[in-house]
Design an enzyme around this catalytic site. Structure first.
Site, short mmCIF file in Angstrom:
data_model
loop_
_atom_site.label_atom_id
_atom_site.label_comp_id
_atom_site.label_asym_id
_atom_site.label_seq_id
_atom_site.Cartn_x
_atom_site.Cartn_y
_atom_site.Cartn_z
N ARG A 23 0.84 -1.20 0.00
CA ARG A 23 0.00 0.00 0.00
C ARG A 23 0.87 1.25 0.00
O ARG A 23 0.51 2.27 -0.59
CB ARG A 23 -0.92 -0.02 1.21
CG ARG A 23 -1.94 -1.16 1.17
CD ARG A 23 -2.80 -1.17 2.40
NE ARG A 23 -3.78 -2.26 2.40
CZ ARG A 23 -3.62 -3.41 3.05
NH1 ARG A 23 -2.51 -3.64 3.73
NH2 ARG A 23 -4.57 -4.33 3.03
N CYS A 37 -4.06 4.44 3.25
CA CYS A 37 -5.05 5.35 3.86
C CYS A 37 -4.49 6.11 5.06
O CYS A 37 -4.88 7.26 5.29
CB CYS A 37 -6.33 4.60 4.20
SG CYS A 37 -6.15 3.26 5.36
N ASP A 38 -3.55 5.53 5.81
CA ASP A 38 -3.01 6.26 6.97
C ASP A 38 -2.17 7.46 6.52
O ASP A 38 -2.29 8.56 7.06
CB ASP A 38 -2.13 5.33 7.83
CG ASP A 38 -2.86 4.09 8.28
OD1 ASP A 38 -3.81 4.22 9.07
OD2 ASP A 38 -2.51 2.99 7.81
N ASP A 42 -9.78 -4.80 8.38
CA ASP A 42 -8.87 -5.84 8.91
C ASP A 42 -9.44 -6.47 10.17
O ASP A 42 -9.28 -7.67 10.42
CB ASP A 42 -7.50 -5.21 9.22
CG ASP A 42 -7.08 -4.22 8.13
OD1 ASP A 42 -6.13 -4.49 7.41
OD2 ASP A 42 -7.77 -3.19 8.00
N SER A 47 -12.62 -6.80 10.79
CA SER A 47 -13.69 -7.70 10.35
C SER A 47 -13.10 -9.03 9.86
O SER A 47 -13.64 -10.11 10.12
CB SER A 47 -14.49 -7.01 9.24
OG SER A 47 -15.48 -7.86 8.75
N ARG A 48 -11.97 -8.94 9.16
CA ARG A 48 -11.29 -10.17 8.71
C ARG A 48 -10.85 -11.00 9.91
O ARG A 48 -11.00 -12.23 9.92
CB ARG A 48 -10.06 -9.79 7.86
CG ARG A 48 -10.41 -9.24 6.50
CD ARG A 48 -9.19 -8.70 5.77
NE ARG A 48 -9.52 -8.31 4.41
CZ ARG A 48 -8.90 -7.37 3.72
NH1 ARG A 48 -7.88 -6.70 4.27
NH2 ARG A 48 -9.25 -7.08 2.48
N HIS A 73 -2.85 0.39 8.52
CA HIS A 73 -3.62 -0.48 7.63
C HIS A 73 -2.61 -0.96 6.59
O HIS A 73 -2.47 -0.40 5.51
CB HIS A 73 -4.77 0.29 6.96
CG HIS A 73 -5.46 -0.48 5.87
ND1 HIS A 73 -6.09 -1.68 6.10
CD2 HIS A 73 -5.59 -0.24 4.56
CE1 HIS A 73 -6.59 -2.13 4.96
NE2 HIS A 73 -6.30 -1.28 4.01
P1 NAD Z 1 -10.43 1.46 -9.12
O1 NAD Z 1 -9.29 1.71 -10.05
O2 NAD Z 1 -11.42 0.42 -9.46
O3 NAD Z 1 -11.23 2.83 -8.91
C1 NAD Z 1 -10.62 4.05 -8.67
C2 NAD Z 1 -11.48 5.11 -9.33
O4 NAD Z 1 -10.98 6.41 -8.96
C3 NAD Z 1 -11.46 5.05 -10.86
O5 NAD Z 1 -12.79 4.87 -11.36
C4 NAD Z 1 -10.88 6.40 -11.28
O6 NAD Z 1 -11.45 6.92 -12.47
C5 NAD Z 1 -11.23 7.26 -10.06
N1 NAD Z 1 -10.43 8.48 -9.93
C6 NAD Z 1 -9.10 8.64 -10.10
N2 NAD Z 1 -8.76 9.92 -9.89
C7 NAD Z 1 -9.91 10.59 -9.56
C8 NAD Z 1 -10.21 11.93 -9.21
N3 NAD Z 1 -9.26 12.86 -9.17
N4 NAD Z 1 -11.49 12.25 -8.93
C9 NAD Z 1 -12.46 11.31 -8.99
N5 NAD Z 1 -12.25 10.02 -9.31
C10 NAD Z 1 -10.98 9.67 -9.59
O7 NAD Z 1 -9.79 1.20 -7.69
P2 NAD Z 1 -10.52 0.48 -6.45
O8 NAD Z 1 -10.30 -0.97 -6.50
O9 NAD Z 1 -11.90 1.03 -6.35
O10 NAD Z 1 -9.64 1.04 -5.24
C11 NAD Z 1 -9.70 2.40 -4.88
C12 NAD Z 1 -8.72 2.69 -3.75
O11 NAD Z 1 -9.19 2.08 -2.55
C13 NAD Z 1 -7.31 2.12 -3.99
O12 NAD Z 1 -6.35 3.06 -3.53
C14 NAD Z 1 -7.28 0.88 -3.13
O13 NAD Z 1 -5.97 0.50 -2.76
C15 NAD Z 1 -8.10 1.36 -1.96
N6 NAD Z 1 -8.63 0.33 -1.07
C16 NAD Z 1 -8.61 0.61 0.26
C17 NAD Z 1 -9.08 -0.31 1.18
C18 NAD Z 1 -9.02 0.02 2.64
O14 NAD Z 1 -9.34 -0.82 3.50
N7 NAD Z 1 -8.62 1.24 3.00
C19 NAD Z 1 -9.60 -1.53 0.72
C20 NAD Z 1 -9.65 -1.77 -0.64
C21 NAD Z 1 -9.14 -0.83 -1.52
#
Ligand code: NAD
Length: 318
Positions: A93, A127-128, A153, A155-156, A180
């Site tokens: 991450r 995210c942090d 995490d 929940s997992r 995270h």
């Molecule tokens: P994804 O690629 O499917 O979707 C990301 C979306 O963001 C895309 O549709 C893209 O067009 C859009 N985007 C990019 N720049 C943008 C902007 N400036 N304004 C608006 N939209 C914009 O990715 P995903 O699988 O949905 O993952 C998204 C994020 O969430 C990733 O960084 C992933 O690592 C993270 N994530 C976090 C957790 C968590 O527990 N914190 C869990 C899963 C995923």
């Protein structure tokens, strides 16, 4: 579950995570309006239509709106940010940090102009690190801009323990805390199943949660995202549900205890770093970060997590 009347959830990023959150929020009745915004307008519009087509069957009648115009988020009570690059198979991450900080630098001022009174929840990874960046860019109080942290995490963790103990997942009381990411860890010293300390839980006369078993479980939780991403390219359903749960705690003023990630201000001697600790989430955001008892090993793990995140922030010049 009842909706909070007049509540608006805005989701930035209509990718795997953003749309799963929208879907979960609609089914659970987390908000009365769910608005999606994505720079990919065609995708966002199609996702909004697809979600709206199912609202006959959701928990309560809700409005779904949005597309490629940021005005979709106008007046939101809660904005969840899922926009940005995601982990490629094998990527950590923290590797994502630079790209996603740059996206936030442009995005945050625009979001604040359209939803000045919202509580902001970051889901985009790491995210942090992004929580610290977004808090600095926005100038919002840390209570109003935090991340989903280790809610997923946790929940997992609870799912793994519940399956092994043969009890409902809601009867497992245990939390993942810290980053995270790779340095996260469970607070075993306070973990219980019902009222029974986890290490004392018996199955057929034997204590099944041995130190080795618990260490393996912690590892499995930490590696869960890598496993899912290797198989399907993203994690989305469980984070969607986790996000909806956080939104409900905010919109329903629940004061629910959830391990979200907030910029710390002296808790456990840590400042200027965001990491997850059990916190009270309710009206207006994070109302308190709890002073959760930890043993010496857990405190050392917490500081290791904080040091790792501090180094990542320093590398990025934050
Ligand atoms: P994804 O690629 O499917 O979707 C990301 C979306 O963001 C895309 O549709 C893209 O067009 C859009 N985007 C990019 N720049 C943008 C902007 N400036 N304004 C608006 N939209 C914009 O990715 P995903 O699988 O949905 O993952 C998204 C994020 O969430 C990733 O960084 C992933 O690592 C993270 N994530 C976090 C957790 C968590 O527990 N914190 C869990 C899963 C995923």
């Amino acid at each position: 579950m009842p909706q909070n009347p007049g509540s608006k959830l805005a989701i930035v990023g209509a990718g795997s995570v953003g749309t799963s959150l929208a879907y979960a929020a609609l089914i659970r009745g987390s908000a009365s309006t769910v608005a999606l915004f994505d720079v990919n307008a065609a995708k966002a519009e199609a996702e909004v239509l697809d979600l709206a087509h199912g609202t006959q069957f959701t928990a309560a009648a809700a409005t779904v709106a949005g597309g490629g115009d940021i005005a979709a988020i106008d007046g939101a009570d809660v904005v969840v940010i899922t926009a940005g690059a995601k982990q490629a198979p094998g990527q950590t991450r923290l590797d994502l940090a630079g790209t996603n900080v740059r996206i936030l630098e442009k995005l945050m001022p625009q979001l604040l102009a359209h939803a000045p009174d919202a509580v902001y929840v970051l889901v985009t990874n790491p995210c942090d690190v992004l929580t610290v960046a977004a808090q600095q860019i926005s100038g919002l109080a840390p209570a109003r801009i935090f991340s989903s942290g280790t809610v997923l995490d946790t929940s997992r963790l609870r799912w793994l323990l519940a399956r092994q103990a043969g009890v409902s997942v809601t009867s497992v009381h245990a939390s993942m805390v810290g980053e995270h990411g790779d340095t996260e860890f469970p607070i075993w010293s306070g973990a219980t199943i019902g009222p029974v300390p986890i290490r004392q839980w018996m199955v057929e006369g034997a204590r099944i949660f041995s130190p080795e078993y618990l260490a393996g479980t912690a590892r499995e939780v930490m590696q869960a995202a890598y496993k899912v991403i290797a198989g399907k390219g993203a994690t989305n359903y469980a984070i969607g549900l986790s996000g909806a749960r956080i939104v409900e705690a905010l919109l329903r003023s629940e004061n629910a205890v959830l391990p979200v990630s907030t910029v710390l201000d002296g808790q456990y001697g840590i400042s200027g770093v965001a990491l997850s600790l059990p916190s009270i989430v309710g009206n207006g955001g994070v109302r308190a970060v709890l002073d959760t008892p930890m043993n010496d090993g857990e405190l050392a793990s917490l500081h290791h997590s904080a040091d790792t995140l501090q180094q990542a922030l320093a590398t990025l010049g934050i």
